[in-house]
Design an enzyme around this catalytic site. Structure first.
Site, mmCIF file in Angstrom:
data_model
loop_
_atom_site.group_PDB
_atom_site.id
_atom_site.type_symbol
_atom_site.label_atom_id
_atom_site.label_comp_id
_atom_site.label_asym_id
_atom_site.label_seq_id
_atom_site.Cartn_x
_atom_site.Cartn_y
_atom_site.Cartn_z
ATOM 1 N NE ARG A 61 -2.953 0.390 3.239
ATOM 2 C CZ ARG A 61 -2.469 0.733 4.418
ATOM 3 N NH1 ARG A 61 -1.947 1.942 4.593
ATOM 4 N NH2 ARG A 61 -2.457 -0.125 5.425
ATOM 5 C CE1 TYR A 114 -15.660 10.693 -13.150
ATOM 6 C CE2 TYR A 114 -17.109 10.722 -15.063
ATOM 7 C CZ TYR A 114 -16.625 10.092 -13.935
ATOM 8 O OH TYR A 114 -17.117 8.870 -13.591
ATOM 9 C CG ASP A 186 -8.686 14.960 -15.377
ATOM 10 O OD1 ASP A 186 -9.613 14.501 -14.700
ATOM 11 O OD2 ASP A 186 -8.101 14.303 -16.275
ATOM 12 C CE LYS A 211 -12.156 7.314 -18.206
ATOM 13 N NZ LYS A 211 -13.182 6.436 -17.663
HETATM 14 C C1 LIG Z 1 -19.035 6.301 -14.565
HETATM 15 S S1 LIG Z 1 -18.632 7.345 -15.935
HETATM 16 C C2 LIG Z 1 -17.174 6.524 -16.630
HETATM 17 C C3 LIG Z 1 -15.964 7.402 -16.482
HETATM 18 C C4 LIG Z 1 -15.703 8.519 -17.232
HETATM 19 N N1 LIG Z 1 -14.697 9.319 -16.909
HETATM 20 C C5 LIG Z 1 -13.769 9.108 -15.829
HETATM 21 C C6 LIG Z 1 -12.867 10.298 -15.587
HETATM 22 C C7 LIG Z 1 -12.199 10.419 -14.360
HETATM 23 C C8 LIG Z 1 -12.338 9.367 -13.269
HETATM 24 O O1 LIG Z 1 -11.525 8.261 -13.600
HETATM 25 P P1 LIG Z 1 -11.832 6.789 -13.045
HETATM 26 O O2 LIG Z 1 -11.976 6.905 -11.524
HETATM 27 O O3 LIG Z 1 -10.626 5.989 -13.468
HETATM 28 O O4 LIG Z 1 -13.121 6.334 -13.714
HETATM 29 C C9 LIG Z 1 -11.373 11.511 -14.142
HETATM 30 N N2 LIG Z 1 -11.207 12.468 -15.087
HETATM 31 C C10 LIG Z 1 -11.850 12.406 -16.276
HETATM 32 C C11 LIG Z 1 -11.651 13.504 -17.286
HETATM 33 C C12 LIG Z 1 -12.695 11.306 -16.568
HETATM 34 O O5 LIG Z 1 -13.332 11.269 -17.755
HETATM 35 C C13 LIG Z 1 -16.449 8.965 -18.432
HETATM 36 O O6 LIG Z 1 -17.022 8.145 -19.179
HETATM 37 O O7 LIG Z 1 -16.426 10.217 -18.685
#
Ligand SMILES: CSC/C=C(/NCc1c(COP(=O)(O)O)cnc(C)c1O)C(=O)O
Length: 397
Positions: A61, A114, A186, A211
């Site tokens: 961790r 987001y 971001d 992504k």
């Molecule tokens: C339930 S919707 C699916 C997720 C999407 N986005 C995620 C996202 C995160 C957060 O990242 P995770 O915690 O790895 O999902 C952070 N920053 C950005 C610009 C993002 O697009 C989406 O479909 O737009």
């Protein structure tokens, strides 16, 4: 990793990320350390490692050898001093923000985020008294006016999810720093191949590695990069004690993914450009938002800050019903949230990724129309993607 001082190519760095001399057999790929804990040679060493007096692994961790290779690789690719890996993009974002603010502070955000990032800010406000505002960062006077003495963080997505508006990072960084705030960017939609926010004044960059970095829709993970002092602080506080750590398998898969990041981003951009051109000319499509458009209103800024358009397109059809018909009729593209992978994905921000945002904020502050559809253009042959959209659009009565 071996120091590749003389190597400049992003493509080279993204392949030669790890020290090829593994500790035991010289394996070319990074060994996968699926271990929770590490054996100390003796009690004194164990104590010295916990005290930070000696380097060495303690517990996964806190650090893991496979994950560390990814952290170093991401720092290298973003031009950062250090990197830190998390179990999700939200894990990275929450750890960074919680480390930077305390009750009573203020966070100034781009006028689009987001959905779950907005949800996190709402939680910090309601439970811990951290104020936040969204501001249109196309207008630097407005950004200056929105800064407060208690503003500790300026938080930016660019291009914004899902409207794809672009924010001038250096201009915002100058205002943030003049006001004693840090700029957090971001960089999920771009990746370091297309945009390096630290070179434009950002203090910290966060990613949903879920992504484009992983690139194959098979993991959830996050990354933060920035100054070593700040990342070390994160590692031993908000990462260690909140615990949103990345699993070694995910790190191993992301290292595999970033080897082709440059190739995949080039193809995502190329495909998206062709799909956007098709959408622009389609009679049933009313608006198309795409940073790669020839006559984009922010063309100069895009050319200065971004190496390419990225693979994301947002567009509107006349009615919400029409949007639903479109999404229900695609056959090649898949109706699913998330983005940045080989499969073309289509989704409806207002009722899906941004449903958590109150309707008035979503519409009036973020500019997300109810009819907006978001497309993550994949790596299929562009004619197949276009043909699929064409037959789906034809279904709209
Ligand atoms: C339930 S919707 C699916 C997720 C999407 N986005 C995620 C996202 C995160 C957060 O990242 P995770 O915690 O790895 O999902 C952070 N920053 C950005 C610009 C993002 O697009 C989406 O479909 O737009």
């Amino acid at each position: 990793a071996r120091e590749f001082q003389e190597i400049q190519g992003f493509e080279t760095k993204s392949i030669h990320t790890a020290d090829p001399r593994s500790e035991v057999f010289g394996s070319l790929t990074v060994p996968l350390y699926m271990t929770s804990t590490y054996v100390f040679p003796n009690a004194e060493t164990g104590g010295a490692r916990f005290a930070g007096e000696e380097p060495g692994m303690i517990y996964s961790r806190i650090a893991n050898p496979t994950v560390e290779v990814l952290e170093k690789a991401m720092a290298e690719l973003e031009g950062a001093e250090a990197g830190l890996a998390f179990g999700s993009g939200m894990g990275a974002i929450s750890a960074v923000l919680i480390a930077m603010i305390k009750s009573g502070d203020h966070i100034l955000c781009s006028d689009g985020l987001y959905g779950c990032t907005y949800g996190l800010l709402t939680m910090l406000k309601e439970k811990f008294g951290v104020q936040f505002d969204l501001v249109d960062m196309a207008d630097m006077e407005r950004v200056r006016a929105a800064m407060r003495p208690e503003t500790k963080v300026v938080y930016v997505e660019t291009p914004i999810n899902p409207t794809l508006k672009v924010v001038d990072l250096q201009a915002v960084a100058d205002i943030a720093h003049a006001g004693g705030a840090q700029l957090v960017v971001d960089n999920t939609f771009m990746t370091p191949y297309l945009q390096q926010p630290l070179q434009h004044g950002a203090d910290v960059v966060v990613h949903s590695a879920t992504k484009y970095l992983g690139g194959h829709g098979d993991l959830i993970a996050g990354v933060a990069v920035g100054r070593k002092a700040f990342l070390d602080e994160l590692r031993f506080s908000t990462l260690k004690d909140i615990g949103a750590v990345m699993a070694p398998m995910e790190a191993w898969l992301i290292l595999r993914g970033i080897k082709t990041l440059s190739l995949r981003m080039e193809r995502h951009c190329e495909n998206a450009k062709k799909v956007a051109e098709f959408l622009h000319q389609h009679p049933k499509v009313t608006n198309v938002y795409f940073p790669g458009d020839e006559n984009h209103p922010q063309k100069d800024l895009i050319a200065r800050q971004m190496r390419g358009s990225g693979g994301m397109i947002a567009f509107e059809v006349e009615t919400l019903e029409g949007g639903r018909t479109l999404m229900n009729s695609v056959r090649l593209a898949q109706l699913a949230v998330s983005l940045g992978e080989a499969t073309t994905l289509i989704q409806h921000p207002a009722s899906m990724t941004h449903a958590v945002v109150p309707a008035d904020v979503r519409r009036d502050e973020m500019g997300i129309a109810d009819g907006l559809v978001r497309l993550s253009v994949g790596l299929e042959h562009p004619q197949d993607i276009i043909a699929d959209l064409e037959q789906a659009l034809a279904k709209i009565s």
